[in-house]
Structure formats: C-alpha cells, structure tokens
Scaffold this motif. Structure first.
Motif, PDB file in Angstrom:
ATOM      1  N   LYS A 235      -7.236   2.397  -3.136  1.00  0.00           N
ATOM      2  CA  LYS A 235      -6.641   2.572  -2.077  1.00  0.00           C
ATOM      3  C   LYS A 235      -5.857   1.367  -1.709  1.00  0.00           C
ATOM      4  CE  LYS A 235      -9.888   5.377   0.036  1.00  0.00           C
ATOM      5  NZ  LYS A 235     -10.972   5.725   1.029  1.00  0.00           N
ATOM      6  N   ALA A 236      -4.538   1.691  -1.001  1.00  0.00           N
ATOM      7  CA  ALA A 236      -3.732   0.684  -0.644  1.00  0.00           C
ATOM      8  C   ALA A 236      -3.244   0.786   0.941  1.00  0.00           C
ATOM      9  CB  ALA A 236      -2.730   0.370  -1.506  1.00  0.00           C
ATOM     10  N   THR A 237      -3.486  -0.314   1.807  1.00  0.00           N
ATOM     11  CA  THR A 237      -2.840   0.003   3.090  1.00  0.00           C
ATOM     12  C   THR A 237      -1.669  -0.730   3.413  1.00  0.00           C
ATOM     13  OG1 THR A 237      -5.147   0.546   4.136  1.00  0.00           O
ATOM     14  CG2 THR A 237      -3.461  -0.208   5.519  1.00  0.00           C
ATOM     15  N   LEU A 238      -0.698  -0.253   3.539  1.00  0.00           N
ATOM     16  CA  LEU A 238       0.506  -0.978   3.924  1.00  0.00           C
ATOM     17  C   LEU A 238       1.123  -1.293   5.370  1.00  0.00           C
ATOM     18  CD1 LEU A 238       0.691   0.398   1.003  1.00  0.00           C
ATOM     19  CD2 LEU A 238       3.186   0.291   1.161  1.00  0.00           C
ATOM     20  N   ASP A 239       1.312  -2.597   5.593  1.00  0.00           N
ATOM     21  CA  ASP A 239       2.014  -2.714   7.025  1.00  0.00           C
ATOM     22  C   ASP A 239       3.238  -3.516   6.612  1.00  0.00           C
ATOM     23  OD1 ASP A 239       1.992  -3.189   9.743  1.00  0.00           O
ATOM     24  OD2 ASP A 239       0.497  -4.790   9.750  1.00  0.00           O
ATOM     25  N   ASP A 240       4.105  -3.175   7.658  1.00  0.00           N
ATOM     26  CA  ASP A 240       5.666  -4.058   7.560  1.00  0.00           C
ATOM     27  C   ASP A 240       6.192  -3.777   8.788  1.00  0.00           C
ATOM     28  OD1 ASP A 240       8.115  -4.802   7.037  1.00  0.00           O
ATOM     29  OD2 ASP A 240       8.230  -4.062   5.116  1.00  0.00           O
ATOM     30  N   ALA A 241       6.061  -4.902   9.650  1.00  0.00           N
ATOM     31  CA  ALA A 241       6.556  -4.622  11.238  1.00  0.00           C
ATOM     32  C   ALA A 241       7.998  -4.356  11.140  1.00  0.00           C
ATOM     33  CB  ALA A 241       6.403  -5.800  11.795  1.00  0.00           C
ATOM     34  N   LYS A 242       8.760  -4.626  10.012  1.00  0.00           N
ATOM     35  CA  LYS A 242      10.348  -4.345  10.208  1.00  0.00           C
ATOM     36  C   LYS A 242      10.700  -3.065   9.685  1.00  0.00           C
ATOM     37  CE  LYS A 242      11.513  -9.312   8.627  1.00  0.00           C
ATOM     38  NZ  LYS A 242      12.401  -9.966   7.544  1.00  0.00           N
ATOM     39  N   VAL A 243       9.676  -2.122   9.164  1.00  0.00           N
ATOM     40  CA  VAL A 243       9.932  -0.926   8.385  1.00  0.00           C
ATOM     41  C   VAL A 243       9.278   0.219   8.994  1.00  0.00           C
ATOM     42  CG1 VAL A 243      10.043   0.414   6.396  1.00  0.00           C
ATOM     43  CG2 VAL A 243      10.923  -2.035   6.610  1.00  0.00           C
ATOM     44  N   TYR A 244       7.815  -0.077   9.319  1.00  0.00           N
ATOM     45  CA  TYR A 244       7.034   0.870   9.794  1.00  0.00           C
ATOM     46  C   TYR A 244       6.526   0.668  11.080  1.00  0.00           C
ATOM     47  CZ  TYR A 244       6.577   0.649   4.649  1.00  0.00           C
ATOM     48  OH  TYR A 244       6.965   0.487   3.272  1.00  0.00           O
ATOM     49  N   SER A 245       6.194   1.953  11.758  1.00  0.00           N
ATOM     50  CA  SER A 245       5.561   1.694  13.156  1.00  0.00           C
ATOM     51  C   SER A 245       4.112   1.539  13.366  1.00  0.00           C
ATOM     52  CB  SER A 245       6.173   3.223  13.834  1.00  0.00           C
ATOM     53  OG  SER A 245       5.031   4.047  13.268  1.00  0.00           O
ATOM     54  N   ARG A 246       3.560   1.470  12.214  1.00  0.00           N
ATOM     55  CA  ARG A 246       2.120   1.151  11.938  1.00  0.00           C
ATOM     56  C   ARG A 246       1.421   1.232  10.787  1.00  0.00           C
ATOM     57  NH1 ARG A 246      -0.164   5.819  10.438  1.00  0.00           N
ATOM     58  NH2 ARG A 246       0.715   7.965  10.877  1.00  0.00           N
ATOM     59  N   PRO A 247       0.353   0.623  10.539  1.00  0.00           N
ATOM     60  CA  PRO A 247      -0.078   0.649   9.071  1.00  0.00           C
ATOM     61  C   PRO A 247      -0.194   2.002   8.725  1.00  0.00           C
ATOM     62  CG  PRO A 247      -1.102  -1.113  10.502  1.00  0.00           C
ATOM     63  CD  PRO A 247      -0.312  -0.232  11.063  1.00  0.00           C
ATOM     64  N   TRP A 248      -0.281   2.267   7.282  1.00  0.00           N
ATOM     65  CA  TRP A 248      -0.526   3.527   6.517  1.00  0.00           C
ATOM     66  C   TRP A 248      -1.156   3.372   4.975  1.00  0.00           C
ATOM     67  CZ3 TRP A 248       2.190   4.806   2.340  1.00  0.00           C
ATOM     68  CH2 TRP A 248       3.306   4.158   1.897  1.00  0.00           C
ATOM     69  N   SER A 249      -1.757   4.191   4.756  1.00  0.00           N
ATOM     70  CA  SER A 249      -2.685   4.181   3.578  1.00  0.00           C
ATOM     71  C   SER A 249      -2.260   5.319   2.422  1.00  0.00           C
ATOM     72  CB  SER A 249      -4.090   4.199   3.938  1.00  0.00           C
ATOM     73  OG  SER A 249      -4.605   2.954   4.738  1.00  0.00           O
ATOM     74  N   LEU A 250      -2.543   4.684   1.340  1.00  0.00           N
ATOM     75  CA  LEU A 250      -2.230   5.946   0.057  1.00  0.00           C
ATOM     76  C   LEU A 250      -3.514   5.819  -0.726  1.00  0.00           C
ATOM     77  CD1 LEU A 250      -1.788   4.303  -2.791  1.00  0.00           C
ATOM     78  CD2 LEU A 250       0.815   3.920  -1.307  1.00  0.00           C
ATOM     79  N   SER A 251      -3.672   6.651  -1.616  1.00  0.00           N
ATOM     80  CA  SER A 251      -4.837   6.549  -2.519  1.00  0.00           C
ATOM     81  C   SER A 251      -4.812   7.492  -3.786  1.00  0.00           C
ATOM     82  CB  SER A 251      -6.065   7.334  -1.577  1.00  0.00           C
ATOM     83  OG  SER A 251      -7.316   7.222  -2.509  1.00  0.00           O
ATOM     84  N   VAL A 252      -5.076   6.737  -4.956  1.00  0.00           N
ATOM     85  CA  VAL A 252      -4.850   7.310  -6.300  1.00  0.00           C
ATOM     86  C   VAL A 252      -6.074   7.247  -7.125  1.00  0.00           C
ATOM     87  CG1 VAL A 252      -2.401   7.363  -6.239  1.00  0.00           C
ATOM     88  CG2 VAL A 252      -3.746   5.693  -7.339  1.00  0.00           C
ATOM     89  N   ILE A 253      -6.269   7.987  -7.939  1.00  0.00           N
ATOM     90  CA  ILE A 253      -7.407   7.731  -8.943  1.00  0.00           C
ATOM     91  C   ILE A 253      -6.909   7.362 -10.406  1.00  0.00           C
ATOM     92  CG2 ILE A 253      -9.394   8.948 -10.212  1.00  0.00           C
ATOM     93  CD1 ILE A 253      -9.680   8.844  -7.296  1.00  0.00           C
TER      94      ILE A 253
END
Length: 283
Positions: A235-253
């Motif tokens: 799982k990875a949670t990405l945060d970037d105040a220049k690009v995203y309005s809030r943090p978001w997460s993805l998940s792979v196996i």
C-alpha cells in the motif's frame, strides 16, 4: 435390507441451516477452487491473521522481504478505473475506494494534457527511472536484498537501485538541496508491517502510462505486509500539496517468483538507440 447412510440436508439459500461462519469454513477448505467470495465471507477471510511463524524472518525477528517480486495488476496502465483502450486493458483501478486521484483544478488540466501526449511524453519511453511507487507495480520484476540496517531494491527496468534505511536514521535536513528520482527512503516496523517514509523527490517521473503525475513536493508512505510467505500486500499513500487536494492511497498485491533459476535480466533499454553505432567499427 440395505442400511441407509445418514445424510445432512443443506439448504441452497443462506438460511438458518448454515450459518455464515460455517460457509466461510467450507469455502476455506476448498482452497483448490477459484471461487468468488464476497460480503461477509470476504470480510472474514480478510480478517484472518497470518500466523507469525509462517512469515519469513531475519535473524533479528523482523520480516524478511528478500526475494524477486512482481505484480499481476494493471496498475501501470492507469491507476484510476477505466474502460478498454487500444493501449490499455480495462481495470477497476487500484485506488482505495475505487475512486479517482483528487487533483487540484490546475493539476487536473495538466493530467489531461499528459494523457493526450502519453504516447510520446511518458518518461518510461526514454527508459528513465520509474520512481516511487511506480517501480513497484511496473510489469517487470524487482529484487529485494535485506539486512538488519537496510533493504536494497533492484529494479529490472533501467537497472535502478533504491535503498530503504531501517537503522533509525532520519531524512537529510537540507530538503531544498535534495531532489532524487527515487526519493529518500527511511523505514521502520509496526508489528510485522514495514512502513517506509519517502520524500525529497524530483518531478520528472509519472505514476503510470496514462499521465498521472506528481510534483517535487511528493511525500509517499509505503506499507509492506506479508499475506502469506510468497505474497505481499503493498500500500502507498501519496500526499502532494502542489498537485492533490488531499492524500490518497493505492494498493496492489506482489507475488514471489519461484520459477527454477529465475533471475533479473538487465533491461538497459536506454541504450537501444545507440545499437546502430555498435560494434565499432562496423564489420
């Protein structure tokens, strides 16, 4: 007279004859069948904790992620849900909640431009380093070498090398002076989950082939956890105040390669454009 064997009448509906918990047990016993499991049964399966004794471990007791790994997901084509395209198979996406990336308005317009130019502008086409987290779900294997103080991740694509420090050290202090293709990775353990904090990126990588992107302000928190001895939930949670309005997460196996004699093969694809000049002189 023939003796009749007693039998159990089982209703075909999810009624009172079979409790949902019994159904879960029956499904678990049919591990050789690829049965779709949904609802309550899926929740029960997901909640089943992996026995700590089944996790590969280092001498210090920490989970040992050493091995060659690869995903079978379609995340590389597009992280977001999408229908069939000529350059991508359909997918429900890998963003948690089956949502879309929460772009700021200006960034969303940039992403649309990237999508239209994806056939030429994707840094992957120049064989640049894929970055984090893209290198993890790119459809080529990567290998992890693990010691007490660090993990070294070697990616087949571009032969990139990443170090994850697990020796209680912090990110460098002079943030403005650092902008790396793979960022700076510092890890620690929360139980049997490896949590990796990654920052100090440049803005030269994309997240997938459809033009999803980030800036140099990207901050990624990864979570690596065994599902079984040969499968990792990433799982990875990405945060970037220049690009995203809030943090978001993805998940792979991620699946362990267990084929006999399997190994990484150097993919120096950025040298292909120079093949016409070698060997020199021409024979």
């Amino acid at each position: 007279m023939m003796n009749r064997q007693p039998h159990l009448a089982i209703k075909t509906s999810f009624g009172s004859t079979l409790k949902n918990s019994l159904i879960v047990s029956v499904l678990l016993s049919l591990g050789s069948f690829a049965l779709p499991i949904h609802g309550y049964a899926a929740e029960k399966l997901a909640s089943r904790a992996l026995s700590p004794t089944l996790i590969p471990r280092l001498a210090n007791g920490k989970p040992d992620f050493s091995g060659i790994w690869q995903t079978t997901s379609a995340a590389e084509y597009d992280l977001e849900p999408h229908s069939t395209r000529k350059d991508a198979p359909p997918s429900a996406g890998v963003i948690e909640g089956h949502g879309t990336i929460p772009y700021l308005p200006a960034a969303l317009e940039e992403r649309k431009k990237n999508f239209e130019a994806r056939g030429t502008d994707d840094p992957r086409l120049k064989c640049f380093t894929l970055g984090v987290p893209r290198g993890t779900y790119y459809p080529e294997p990567f290998q992890i070498f693990q010691r007490k103080q660090d993990l070294t991740i070697l990616y087949q694509f571009g032969d990139s090398v990443r170090t994850v420090y697990t020796n209680d050290t912090n990110h460098p202090d002079d943030v403005d002076a650092n902008d790396w293709w793979l960022g700076d990775s510092r890890g620690h353990y929360e139980g049997d989950t490896l949590v990796v904090d990654v920052k100090d990126f440049n803005d030269q990588t994309w997240l997938d082939r459809s033009g999803n992107f980030h800036s140099d302000a990207l901050h990624v928190v990864e979570r690596w956890k065994f599902i079984d001895a040969n499968t990792i939930e990433y799982k990875a949670t990405l945060d970037d105040a220049k690009v995203y309005s809030r943090p978001w997460s993805l998940s792979v196996i991620l699946h362990r390669h267990r084929e006999k004699d399997f190994q990484l093969i150097e993919n120096y694809c950025y040298t292909l454009d120079y093949d016409q000049y070698y060997p020199f002189p021409k024979q």
